[in-house]
Motif scaffolding. Structure first.
Motif, PDB file in Angstrom:
ATOM      1  N   HIS A 187       3.097  11.266  -3.966  1.00 32.15           N
ATOM      2  CA  HIS A 187       1.977  10.446  -4.423  1.00 32.15           C
ATOM      3  C   HIS A 187       0.846  10.570  -3.415  1.00 32.15           C
ATOM      4  O   HIS A 187       1.067  10.647  -2.224  1.00 32.15           O
ATOM      5  CB  HIS A 187       2.377   8.965  -4.491  1.00 32.15           C
ATOM      6  CG  HIS A 187       3.390   8.679  -5.542  1.00 32.15           C
ATOM      7  ND1 HIS A 187       3.087   8.628  -6.865  1.00 32.15           N
ATOM      8  CD2 HIS A 187       4.711   8.447  -5.449  1.00 32.15           C
ATOM      9  CE1 HIS A 187       4.179   8.355  -7.552  1.00 32.15           C
ATOM     10  NE2 HIS A 187       5.175   8.251  -6.702  1.00 32.15           N
TER      11      HIS A 187
ATOM     12  N   GLN B  68       1.790   9.365   1.591  1.00 33.74           N
ATOM     13  CA  GLN B  68       2.912   8.644   2.187  1.00 33.74           C
ATOM     14  C   GLN B  68       2.899   8.692   3.715  1.00 33.74           C
ATOM     15  O   GLN B  68       3.633   7.957   4.359  1.00 33.74           O
ATOM     16  CB  GLN B  68       4.254   9.153   1.637  1.00 33.74           C
ATOM     17  CG  GLN B  68       4.628  10.548   2.094  1.00 33.74           C
ATOM     18  CD  GLN B  68       4.131  11.636   1.164  1.00 33.74           C
ATOM     19  OE1 GLN B  68       3.191  11.450   0.403  1.00 33.74           O
ATOM     20  NE2 GLN B  68       4.787  12.793   1.211  1.00 33.74           N
TER      21      GLN B  68
ATOM     22  N   GLU C  96      -2.388  -6.028   5.129  1.00 33.75           N
ATOM     23  CA  GLU C  96      -1.173  -6.110   4.310  1.00 33.75           C
ATOM     24  C   GLU C  96      -1.502  -6.277   2.833  1.00 33.75           C
ATOM     25  O   GLU C  96      -0.769  -5.786   1.974  1.00 33.75           O
ATOM     26  CB  GLU C  96      -0.283  -7.239   4.814  1.00 33.75           C
ATOM     27  CG  GLU C  96       0.354  -6.915   6.157  1.00 33.75           C
ATOM     28  CD  GLU C  96       1.134  -8.062   6.773  1.00 33.75           C
ATOM     29  OE1 GLU C  96       1.020  -9.225   6.290  1.00 33.75           O
ATOM     30  OE2 GLU C  96       1.855  -7.805   7.761  1.00 33.75           O
TER      31      GLU C  96
ATOM     32  N   GLN D 263      -2.227  -2.886   1.721  1.00 30.58           N
ATOM     33  CA  GLN D 263      -0.917  -2.215   1.639  1.00 30.58           C
ATOM     34  C   GLN D 263      -0.214  -2.553   0.316  1.00 30.58           C
ATOM     35  O   GLN D 263       0.286  -1.672  -0.379  1.00 30.58           O
ATOM     36  CB  GLN D 263      -0.060  -2.656   2.828  1.00 30.58           C
ATOM     37  CG  GLN D 263       1.367  -2.150   2.800  1.00 30.58           C
ATOM     38  CD  GLN D 263       2.252  -2.917   3.768  1.00 30.58           C
ATOM     39  OE1 GLN D 263       2.252  -4.156   3.778  1.00 30.58           O
ATOM     40  NE2 GLN D 263       2.992  -2.186   4.585  1.00 30.58           N
ATOM     41  N   ARG D 264      -0.182  -3.850  -0.025  1.00 29.20           N
ATOM     42  CA  ARG D 264       0.483  -4.280  -1.274  1.00 29.20           C
ATOM     43  C   ARG D 264      -0.202  -3.696  -2.503  1.00 29.20           C
ATOM     44  O   ARG D 264       0.463  -3.254  -3.447  1.00 29.20           O
ATOM     45  CB  ARG D 264       0.510  -5.812  -1.359  1.00 29.20           C
ATOM     46  CG  ARG D 264       1.556  -6.457  -0.492  1.00 29.20           C
ATOM     47  CD  ARG D 264       1.691  -7.952  -0.775  1.00 29.20           C
ATOM     48  NE  ARG D 264       0.445  -8.692  -0.589  1.00 29.20           N
ATOM     49  CZ  ARG D 264       0.012  -9.164   0.581  1.00 29.20           C
ATOM     50  NH1 ARG D 264       0.709  -8.968   1.675  1.00 29.20           N
ATOM     51  NH2 ARG D 264      -1.123  -9.829   0.649  1.00 29.20           N
TER      52      ARG D 264
ATOM     53  N   ARG E  61       0.664  -0.138  -2.871  1.00 29.96           N
ATOM     54  CA  ARG E  61       2.054   0.019  -3.321  1.00 29.96           C
ATOM     55  C   ARG E  61       2.167  -0.241  -4.820  1.00 29.96           C
ATOM     56  O   ARG E  61       2.884   0.463  -5.538  1.00 29.96           O
ATOM     57  CB  ARG E  61       2.983  -0.913  -2.554  1.00 29.96           C
ATOM     58  CG  ARG E  61       4.428  -0.686  -2.940  1.00 29.96           C
ATOM     59  CD  ARG E  61       5.376  -1.448  -2.090  1.00 29.96           C
ATOM     60  NE  ARG E  61       6.736  -0.979  -2.357  1.00 29.96           N
ATOM     61  CZ  ARG E  61       7.793  -1.516  -1.840  1.00 29.96           C
ATOM     62  NH1 ARG E  61       7.682  -2.535  -1.006  1.00 29.96           N
ATOM     63  NH2 ARG E  61       8.983  -1.053  -2.134  1.00 29.96           N
ATOM     64  N   THR E  62       1.441  -1.238  -5.295  1.00 24.83           N
ATOM     65  CA  THR E  62       1.460  -1.548  -6.721  1.00 24.83           C
ATOM     66  C   THR E  62       0.940  -0.365  -7.538  1.00 24.83           C
ATOM     67  O   THR E  62       1.504  -0.017  -8.573  1.00 24.83           O
ATOM     68  CB  THR E  62       0.587  -2.795  -7.006  1.00 24.83           C
ATOM     69  OG1 THR E  62       1.145  -3.900  -6.295  1.00 24.83           O
ATOM     70  CG2 THR E  62       0.537  -3.112  -8.484  1.00 24.83           C
TER      71      THR E  62
ATOM     72  N   THR F 242       0.454   2.968  -6.416  1.00 25.01           N
ATOM     73  CA  THR F 242       0.996   4.300  -6.137  1.00 25.01           C
ATOM     74  C   THR F 242       2.505   4.338  -5.915  1.00 25.01           C
ATOM     75  O   THR F 242       3.094   5.410  -5.946  1.00 25.01           O
ATOM     76  CB  THR F 242       0.348   4.895  -4.870  1.00 25.01           C
ATOM     77  OG1 THR F 242       0.756   4.126  -3.728  1.00 25.01           O
ATOM     78  CG2 THR F 242      -1.157   4.919  -4.976  1.00 25.01           C
ATOM     79  N   GLY F 243       3.101   3.190  -5.614  1.00 26.21           N
ATOM     80  CA  GLY F 243       4.520   3.165  -5.272  1.00 26.21           C
ATOM     81  C   GLY F 243       4.775   3.446  -3.802  1.00 26.21           C
ATOM     82  O   GLY F 243       5.907   3.351  -3.330  1.00 26.21           O
ATOM     83  N   MET F 244       3.735   3.774  -3.036  1.00 27.02           N
ATOM     84  CA  MET F 244       3.886   4.076  -1.606  1.00 27.02           C
ATOM     85  C   MET F 244       3.792   2.792  -0.787  1.00 27.02           C
ATOM     86  O   MET F 244       2.900   1.973  -1.017  1.00 27.02           O
ATOM     87  CB  MET F 244       2.780   5.019  -1.122  1.00 27.02           C
ATOM     88  CG  MET F 244       2.797   6.384  -1.723  1.00 27.02           C
ATOM     89  SD  MET F 244       1.495   7.446  -1.044  1.00 27.02           S
ATOM     90  CE  MET F 244       0.008   6.669  -1.690  1.00 27.02           C
ATOM     91  N   LEU F 245       4.721   2.628   0.151  1.00 28.45           N
ATOM     92  CA  LEU F 245       4.645   1.509   1.092  1.00 28.45           C
ATOM     93  C   LEU F 245       4.182   2.069   2.426  1.00 28.45           C
ATOM     94  O   LEU F 245       4.951   2.695   3.156  1.00 28.45           O
ATOM     95  CB  LEU F 245       5.998   0.817   1.252  1.00 28.45           C
ATOM     96  CG  LEU F 245       6.017  -0.364   2.225  1.00 28.45           C
ATOM     97  CD1 LEU F 245       5.031  -1.440   1.782  1.00 28.45           C
ATOM     98  CD2 LEU F 245       7.414  -0.931   2.344  1.00 28.45           C
ATOM     99  N   LEU F 246       2.912   1.865   2.728  1.00 26.43           N
ATOM    100  CA  LEU F 246       2.338   2.377   3.963  1.00 26.43           C
ATOM    101  C   LEU F 246       2.594   1.394   5.099  1.00 26.43           C
ATOM    102  O   LEU F 246       2.472   0.185   4.912  1.00 26.43           O
ATOM    103  CB  LEU F 246       0.830   2.589   3.803  1.00 26.43           C
ATOM    104  CG  LEU F 246       0.396   3.473   2.643  1.00 26.43           C
ATOM    105  CD1 LEU F 246      -1.118   3.581   2.593  1.00 26.43           C
ATOM    106  CD2 LEU F 246       1.028   4.847   2.746  1.00 26.43           C
TER     107      LEU F 246
END
Length: 144
Positions: free
Chosen positions: A3, A49, A67, A70-71, A74-75, A77-81
């Motif tokens: 991603h 990522q 943060e 970040q959230r 994630r919502t 792209t699915g990536m948690l940076l």
């Protein structure tokens, strides 16, 4: 599947102040509200990522804004940076930096946003400025 999110306005320097007069005549930049000053460059910054977010952990509001970004990513792209301490940032590539710095010209809600192929630097006088800078970043991200 790899991603990534591409920010296509690199080398963009945005100096934004909600107190300044805004003009729709600025042209190429399509964000609301229009910044009081900006410069468009070429290239792109890719959020993938491996991108790291940096914020000062002793500044709770700044960390909360990082943060929140970040959230949201994630919502979408699915990536948690990861969010790392600002003290660990030493001009690394693939970084998004959230930084408070005293600057009377920026006021309480203004910010300076610099996007290069290597990193995104967000400077503001107050946390509200960082929040508004993130809102601008959201508008600069591609729709997909």
């Amino acid at each position: 599947m790899k991603h990534s999110v591409i920010l296509r306005l690199s080398l963009v320097l945005v100096l934004f102040s909600l107190c300044g007069k805004l003009s729709a005549q600025k042209g190429e930049l399509s964000v609301i509200p229009i910044p009081t000053e900006y410069e468009l460059g070429e290239g792109e910054f890719v959020i993938d990522q491996y991108t790291v977010l940096y914020a000062n952990p002793t500044q709770v509001e700044v960390t909360d804004i990082a943060e929140g970004f970040q959230r949201q990513l994630r919502t979408v792209t699915g990536m948690l940076l990861p969010v790392m301490p600002l003290a660990e940032f030493e001009d690394q590539q693939n970084a998004v930096v959230f930084h408070l710095m005293p600057d009377a010209e920026l006021g309480a809600e203004g910010y300076q946003l610099e996007v290069t192929p290597d990193h995104i630097l967000i400077h503001a006088n107050k946390p509200a400025g960082l929040f508004y800078a993130v809102q601008t970043l959201y508008q600069l991200l591609p729709p997909e």
